[in-house]
Write a protein that holds these residues in place. Sequence first.
Motif, PDB file in Angstrom:
ATOM      1  N   ARG A  33       0.795  -1.228   0.000  1.00 11.26           N
ATOM      2  CA  ARG A  33       0.000   0.000   0.000  1.00 11.26           C
ATOM      3  C   ARG A  33       0.828   1.279   0.000  1.00 11.26           C
TER       4      ARG A  33
ATOM      5  N   TRP B  94       0.285  -4.168   6.907  1.00  5.05           N
ATOM      6  CA  TRP B  94      -1.006  -4.224   6.229  1.00  5.05           C
ATOM      7  C   TRP B  94      -1.322  -5.665   5.858  1.00  5.05           C
TER       8      TRP B  94
ATOM      9  N   HIS C 166     -10.462  -1.596  -2.539  1.00  8.37           N
ATOM     10  CA  HIS C 166      -9.673  -0.580  -1.855  1.00  8.37           C
ATOM     11  C   HIS C 166     -10.020   0.819  -2.353  1.00  8.37           C
TER      12      HIS C 166
ATOM     13  N   ASP D  33      -6.938   4.103   1.613  1.00  9.34           N
ATOM     14  CA  ASP D  33      -6.173   2.955   2.102  1.00  9.34           C
ATOM     15  C   ASP D  33      -4.675   3.078   1.829  1.00  9.34           C
TER      16      ASP D  33
END
Length: 227
Positions: free
Chosen positions: A32, A71, A45, A49
């Motif tokens: 991410r 994550w 997503h 995020d």
Amino acid sequence: MKNLTLLVLAAASSLVALTEAHISFRYPCPRRAPYDECPKPSGAHSWSDIDYDPRTPLGTHDRQNLPLPKWPDSFAGTRPVFTAGLTVNTTYDVGAVHKGGSCQWTLSYDGGKTHVVIQDFFRNCLRDAVSGRTSTLPVKIPANAPSGNAVLTWVWNNNEGNRELYASSADVVIRGANGGSLSGVKPALCNYGPASCYIGEESVSAGNWGEAHFKAREPITITVPAN
């Protein structure tokens, strides 16, 4: 106009957080991450995020602030393919060097639940890195690493400053044997909560950089079924 102002302030605060943080993977892309070359959110997503602070430590000796991996997944996209037995030039986004430290690299084949250490660089890891620039370190994928989707994780304990644990996890594909086992040790997660092993600042601990803790790591074998 008010909404535009809020968006500008939010973006500015995210950039400040990224600037003030310390070190993370740059390649392979950490989960991410906000870097331009990394996958972008889609499907389940949203843009909220994105991890705008990938270089922050996961915790200190007093507290676990974030899990490992940080994550539970990455944004959908192409994973880099690493061939067993070959060396990968991993890169790092460097904020503060903290006079280097001790690095461990691990592979996981179950999404990051279990890790086996594949390489170490104790005491002087990233000591020569320069704040505000990327730094490169070679990591060799074991010749017997099984094929499959895997998580490559970098773990770092700094020599100077707050007693912290840094880590970055990246989703990759290993191209190797069809099934098999990978044996080694579990990573030492020092300075990661009050129950963890403690590594003090090297300059005030008579040069003690945590060697005893790394020697005491538990053995582990990861088995990956053949397809």
